[in-house]
Write a protein that holds these residues in place. Structure first.
Motif, PDB file in Angstrom:
ATOM      1  N   LYS A   1     -82.759 -55.321 -91.957  1.00  0.00           N
ATOM      2  CA  LYS A   1     -83.951 -54.489 -92.038  1.00  0.00           C
ATOM      3  C   LYS A   1     -83.513 -53.054 -92.312  1.00  0.00           C
ATOM      4  CE  LYS A   1     -86.725 -57.300 -88.873  1.00  0.00           C
ATOM      5  NZ  LYS A   1     -87.483 -57.319 -87.589  1.00  0.00           N
ATOM      6  N   VAL A   2     -84.222 -52.381 -93.201  1.00  0.00           N
ATOM      7  CA  VAL A   2     -83.890 -51.008 -93.568  1.00  0.00           C
ATOM      8  C   VAL A   2     -85.143 -50.152 -93.466  1.00  0.00           C
ATOM      9  CG1 VAL A   2     -82.997 -49.471 -95.359  1.00  0.00           C
ATOM     10  CG2 VAL A   2     -82.070 -51.785 -95.131  1.00  0.00           C
ATOM     11  N   ASN A   3     -85.016 -49.035 -92.775  1.00  0.00           N
ATOM     12  CA  ASN A   3     -86.113 -48.064 -92.711  1.00  0.00           C
ATOM     13  C   ASN A   3     -85.961 -47.123 -93.903  1.00  0.00           C
ATOM     14  OD1 ASN A   3     -87.881 -45.923 -92.152  1.00  0.00           O
ATOM     15  ND2 ASN A   3     -87.624 -46.166 -89.927  1.00  0.00           N
ATOM     16  N   LYS A   4     -86.650 -47.442 -94.998  1.00  0.00           N
ATOM     17  CA  LYS A   4     -86.494 -46.671 -96.232  1.00  0.00           C
ATOM     18  C   LYS A   4     -87.010 -45.243 -96.097  1.00  0.00           C
ATOM     19  CE  LYS A   4     -84.414 -49.343 -99.167  1.00  0.00           C
ATOM     20  NZ  LYS A   4     -83.115 -48.925 -99.768  1.00  0.00           N
ATOM     21  N   ALA A   5     -87.932 -45.022 -95.162  1.00  0.00           N
ATOM     22  CA  ALA A   5     -88.429 -43.663 -94.967  1.00  0.00           C
ATOM     23  C   ALA A   5     -87.331 -42.760 -94.414  1.00  0.00           C
ATOM     24  CB  ALA A   5     -89.632 -43.676 -94.028  1.00  0.00           C
ATOM     25  N   GLN A   6     -86.492 -43.306 -93.524  1.00  0.00           N
ATOM     26  CA  GLN A   6     -85.418 -42.514 -92.933  1.00  0.00           C
ATOM     27  C   GLN A   6     -84.110 -42.625 -93.703  1.00  0.00           C
ATOM     28  OE1 GLN A   6     -85.066 -43.694 -88.834  1.00  0.00           O
ATOM     29  NE2 GLN A   6     -87.039 -42.811 -88.235  1.00  0.00           N
ATOM     30  N   ASN A   7     -83.877 -43.767 -94.342  1.00  0.00           N
ATOM     31  CA  ASN A   7     -82.619 -43.997 -95.062  1.00  0.00           C
ATOM     32  C   ASN A   7     -82.917 -44.512 -96.467  1.00  0.00           C
ATOM     33  OD1 ASN A   7     -80.671 -43.636 -92.655  1.00  0.00           O
ATOM     34  ND2 ASN A   7     -82.061 -45.226 -91.914  1.00  0.00           N
ATOM     35  N   PRO A   8     -83.469 -43.661 -97.325  1.00  0.00           N
ATOM     36  CA  PRO A   8     -83.894 -44.130 -98.653  1.00  0.00           C
ATOM     37  C   PRO A   8     -82.742 -44.530 -99.563  1.00  0.00           C
ATOM     38  CG  PRO A   8     -84.064 -41.741 -98.493  1.00  0.00           C
ATOM     39  CD  PRO A   8     -83.754 -42.232 -97.117  1.00  0.00           C
ATOM     40  N   ASP A   9     -81.529 -44.035 -99.301  1.00  0.00           N
ATOM     41  CA  ASP A   9     -80.410 -44.297-100.205  1.00  0.00           C
ATOM     42  C   ASP A   9     -79.522 -45.451 -99.755  1.00  0.00           C
ATOM     43  OD1 ASP A   9     -81.210 -42.129-101.784  1.00  0.00           O
ATOM     44  OD2 ASP A   9     -80.066 -40.719-100.545  1.00  0.00           O
ATOM     45  N   VAL A  10     -79.843 -46.071 -98.621  1.00  0.00           N
ATOM     46  CA  VAL A  10     -79.009 -47.162 -98.122  1.00  0.00           C
ATOM     47  C   VAL A  10     -79.259 -48.421 -98.942  1.00  0.00           C
ATOM     48  CG1 VAL A  10     -78.532 -48.679 -96.173  1.00  0.00           C
ATOM     49  CG2 VAL A  10     -78.859 -46.244 -95.799  1.00  0.00           C
ATOM     50  N   GLU A  11     -78.190 -48.982 -99.466  1.00  0.00           N
ATOM     51  CA  GLU A  11     -78.272 -50.210-100.254  1.00  0.00           C
ATOM     52  C   GLU A  11     -78.139 -51.410 -99.320  1.00  0.00           C
ATOM     53  OE1 GLU A  11     -75.779 -52.452-103.837  1.00  0.00           O
ATOM     54  OE2 GLU A  11     -75.274 -50.402-103.207  1.00  0.00           O
ATOM     55  N   ASN A  12     -79.153 -52.254 -99.282  1.00  0.00           N
ATOM     56  CA  ASN A  12     -79.151 -53.396 -98.371  1.00  0.00           C
ATOM     57  C   ASN A  12     -78.155 -54.456 -98.835  1.00  0.00           C
ATOM     58  OD1 ASN A  12     -79.828 -55.057 -96.253  1.00  0.00           O
ATOM     59  ND2 ASN A  12     -82.022 -55.119 -96.722  1.00  0.00           N
ATOM     60  N   TYR A  13     -77.695 -55.278 -97.889  1.00  0.00           N
ATOM     61  CA  TYR A  13     -76.822 -56.406 -98.214  1.00  0.00           C
ATOM     62  C   TYR A  13     -76.984 -57.472 -97.140  1.00  0.00           C
ATOM     63  CZ  TYR A  13     -73.148 -55.029 -94.798  1.00  0.00           C
ATOM     64  OH  TYR A  13     -72.430 -54.731 -93.662  1.00  0.00           O
ATOM     65  N   PRO A  14     -76.532 -58.717 -97.391  1.00  0.00           N
ATOM     66  CA  PRO A  14     -76.818 -59.810 -96.457  1.00  0.00           C
ATOM     67  C   PRO A  14     -76.162 -59.605 -95.095  1.00  0.00           C
ATOM     68  CG  PRO A  14     -76.181 -60.679 -98.599  1.00  0.00           C
ATOM     69  CD  PRO A  14     -75.892 -59.209 -98.628  1.00  0.00           C
ATOM     70  N   ARG A  15     -76.899 -59.989 -94.051  1.00  0.00           N
ATOM     71  CA  ARG A  15     -76.318 -59.999 -92.712  1.00  0.00           C
ATOM     72  C   ARG A  15     -75.683 -61.345 -92.401  1.00  0.00           C
ATOM     73  NH1 ARG A  15     -80.316 -61.968 -88.943  1.00  0.00           N
ATOM     74  NH2 ARG A  15     -82.290 -62.375 -90.013  1.00  0.00           N
ATOM     75  N   PHE A  16     -76.028 -62.386 -93.169  1.00  0.00           N
ATOM     76  CA  PHE A  16     -75.317 -63.656 -93.130  1.00  0.00           C
ATOM     77  C   PHE A  16     -75.618 -64.405 -94.416  1.00  0.00           C
ATOM     78  CE2 PHE A  16     -79.425 -64.616 -91.285  1.00  0.00           C
ATOM     79  CZ  PHE A  16     -79.755 -65.859 -91.803  1.00  0.00           C
ATOM     80  N   SER A  17     -74.818 -65.408 -94.710  1.00  0.00           N
ATOM     81  CA  SER A  17     -74.980 -66.148 -95.960  1.00  0.00           C
ATOM     82  C   SER A  17     -74.599 -67.605 -95.745  1.00  0.00           C
ATOM     83  CB  SER A  17     -74.122 -65.523 -97.070  1.00  0.00           C
ATOM     84  OG  SER A  17     -72.758 -65.481 -96.685  1.00  0.00           O
TER      85      SER A  17
END
Length: 621
Positions: free
Chosen positions: A591-607
């Motif tokens: 989960k990413v809070n785009k309002a606070q961290n707009p530049d964070v690139e998400n990636y899988p927490r498991f696969s």
């Protein structure tokens, strides 16, 4: 009637003819109401049984952070160095917001502990922490022991469970000094080092310094010196940095990473020595750019570098400070084969040597297969070595390969042959020296000496002990020997780290500005807890005291949940897609809070798919 079987109904035995067991049974009407009730009762019983097991016997926990690394991993990434193939883990809990678990930054690089190359780890898979089982009944039957790994309720927040290693027992005062734990009973008596009763526990928590089977070829081919070399040691006290390679001594097969010497070549006695050459970022840049090495290599003291903590960028306000503290407690392992003696040699010897300050400790392998431990102390005027102990019987045989480990931890010498602890005819502990600081020869703290005997050796590895830092809360963590305003063992780590290539200057600076930490005596049912990852562990050394306890550093016995005894599910290892697996659905991601961290690139927490990391299903020691 033949044989009979016993059937029990409400505890009363009734004899039934054996033939009737096979007789056809009359069809009976299904009683759906009773069956439904039985299902409900079975489910309820299962829940009650699980509740009883969880409450009184065992409970599973997930390790969230790396305060107990390398014993237990929190959220982490596993890395295989792209230059030397050394495998190591780094903490990754800094990527997450600790209050809500959202992804707020990405770790991009990690430093290899073996060759110090900065690896790109941004897209490496991330894993949740180790899952462990905790015995909740252990401390109902017996008192806790020192060095147990314990789950307990954090005194400042009783609703939160912590996991640490128990280092202080009821009634004890505790001192953290030069990386070791010292205890004494209350205000009386003298401090004595707290060593592990079982030396095998020490092997589990020791940390890698250098693995010669994983030497960085690109760097060495560019001119960086090999750490293991056959050398000529001058008679005068010359720094190991100035020792010259001995062309008539040990022969190195750099491709096979092995070393050998014949009995005739070693008649005069020849040394194979380790020097702690740590590659710098500048050296790596020159090697990768095919540029000549313009920065000369200097051997350094072995320090408390912990790869689990060395990544960039650091999150949650953490600073990437250097690891400045000299670690003199080390071990060496290797695979040996001893050949016959050379003709005409009066005394044939093979010696494995560890140095620590003014002391030299040796493991001498005789031609009869016995091992002798001995030491010298130049400050005490001991020109010759004095014997500490001798093995109770022969433990090695001529012509056969064997694995040897020689360790000097917590003022005790230990030897393992083929993973079996060698028994000696006397205690192998010793009193500490008068002078603790490092000397010039600590730049080359490990050596192998051969005289008049053929020797082959390979798979050389060096390990170090955990260095417990003397950090403290200023409210009751008293500095020793003088009062200090800094809550850390040394206030300027960068200045101390810059002196690691000059042992005498490092020792003088440490003596002048560093402090030990002392803590008041524990109560009758109180314990002192610390993490194995001392630089990044929030433990009894620094806890606050908003609850107003008499001893803010103490954990009462009533807060103990149980003893951690097993890692039952470390994490799954993904495969396919270049070892990254696949994450086909949104819930596989953070989960990413785009309002606070707009530049964070998400990636899988498991696969998926993945297979279990079965080699880490181990007992916790």
């Amino acid at each position: 009637m033949g044989l009979t079987a016993k059937s029990t109904w409400f505890g009363k035995g009734v004899a039934v003819p054996s033939a009737s067991l096979a007789a056809p049974q009359a069809k009976t009407r299904v009683r759906s109401g009773n069956d439904t009730r039985e299902v409900i009762e079975s489910i309820a019983f299962a829940f009650i049984l699980a509740f009883i097991l969880r409450t009184f016997l065992a409970e599973a926990f997930v390790i969230p952070t790396g305060s107990m690394a390398p014993t237990l991993y929190g959220r982490c990434k596993e890395v295989t160095c792209s230059q030397c193939s050394h495998q190591f883990a780094i903490g990754a809990s800094d990527e997450l917001n600790r209050s809500n678990g959202t992804l707020e930054m990405r770790i991009e690089t990690a430093t290899c502990p073996n060759c110090r190359f900065e690896n790109d780890v941004k897209d490496r898979p991330v894993f949740s922490g180790d899952r462990i089982l905790v015995n909740k009944w252990t401390y109902e039957l017996a008192k806790p022991s020192r060095w147990d790994v314990v789950v307990f309720k954090f005194p400042e927040e009783p609703e939160t469970n912590y996991i640490k290693r128990l280092v202080g027992l009821p009634g004890e005062m505790l001192r953290i000094w030069r990386g070791d734990i010292y205890v004494r009973p209350g205000l009386d008596g003298e401090y004595k080092i707290a060593r592990k009763d079982d030396p095998n526990k020490q092997r589990v928590i020791q940390q890698s310094v250098y693995d010669d089977t994983e030497a960085p070829r690109v760097l060495i081919d560019a001119g960086w010196p090999e750490r293991w070399q056959g050398v000529e040691i001058p008679a005068n006290d010359v720094s190991p940095a100035d020792w010259k390679e001995d062309p008539a001594g040990w022969k190195a097969d750099r491709k096979a990473r092995s070393f050998s010497i014949t009995g005739n070549e070693s008649q005069a006695g020849k040394w194979l020595r380790y020097r702690h050459y740590l590659p710098t970022p500048e050296a790596w840049n020159q090697a990768l750019d095919n540029q000549p090495m313009i920065f000369p290599a200097k051997p350094q003291l072995i320090a408390d570098f912990c790869s689990y903590n060395h990544y960039a960028p650091m999150g949650n306000g953490q600073r990437g400070e250097p690891d400045p503290y000299w670690v003199g407690d080390i071990a060496v392992t290797g695979k040996f084969r001893l050949g016959p003696d050379a003709e005409g040699v009066e005394k044939a010897n093979v010696i494995v040597e560890l140095t620590r300050g003014v002391r030299v400790y040796q493991c001498v392998i005789g031609t009869d297969g016995f091992i002798t431990l001995r030491m010298s102390d130049e400050l005490a005027g001991e020109e010759a070595f004095r014997q500490i102990a001798r093995s109770k019987g022969p433990v090695v045989a001529t012509g056969s390969w064997f694995n040897l480990e020689f360790a000097n931890f917590d003022q005790r010498l230990c030897v393992w042959i083929n993973d079996q602890l060698v028994e000696f005819d006397a205690e192998t502990t010793y009193a500490p020296p008068v002078l603790y600081g490092p000397q010039l020869r600590d730049l080359s703290p490990v050596g192998i000496f051969a005289q008049g005997r053929e020797v082959d050796v390979e798979e050389l590895r060096i390990f170090r002990d955990i260095y417990y830092r003397a950090d403290r809360d200023l409210s009751d963590g008293r500095a020793f020997p003088d009062a200090a305003v800094s809550p850390t063992e040394y206030s300027s780590p960068g200045r101390l780290a810059a002196l690691l290539s000059d042992p005498l200057a490092w020792g003088a600076e440490y003596e002048a500005r560093a402090f030990a930490a002392e803590f008041p005596a524990l109560g009758a049912d109180e314990y002192f807890m610390m993490g194995d990852n001392s630089p990044r562990s929030q433990d009894a050394r620094q806890w606050s005291n908003t609850r107003g306890a008499d001893r803010r550093h103490a954990v009462p016995e009533s807060a103990l949940v149980g003893k951690a005894f097993s890692i039952f599910w470390p994490h799954g290892v993904p495969f396919m897609n270049d070892g990254k697996g696949y994450a086909p659905l949104p819930f596989f991601y953070h989960k990413v809070n785009k309002a606070q961290n707009p530049d964070v690139e998400n990636y899988p927490r498991f696969s998926i798919p993945f297979y279990p990391q079965w080699w880490r299903w181990t007992r916790i020691r």
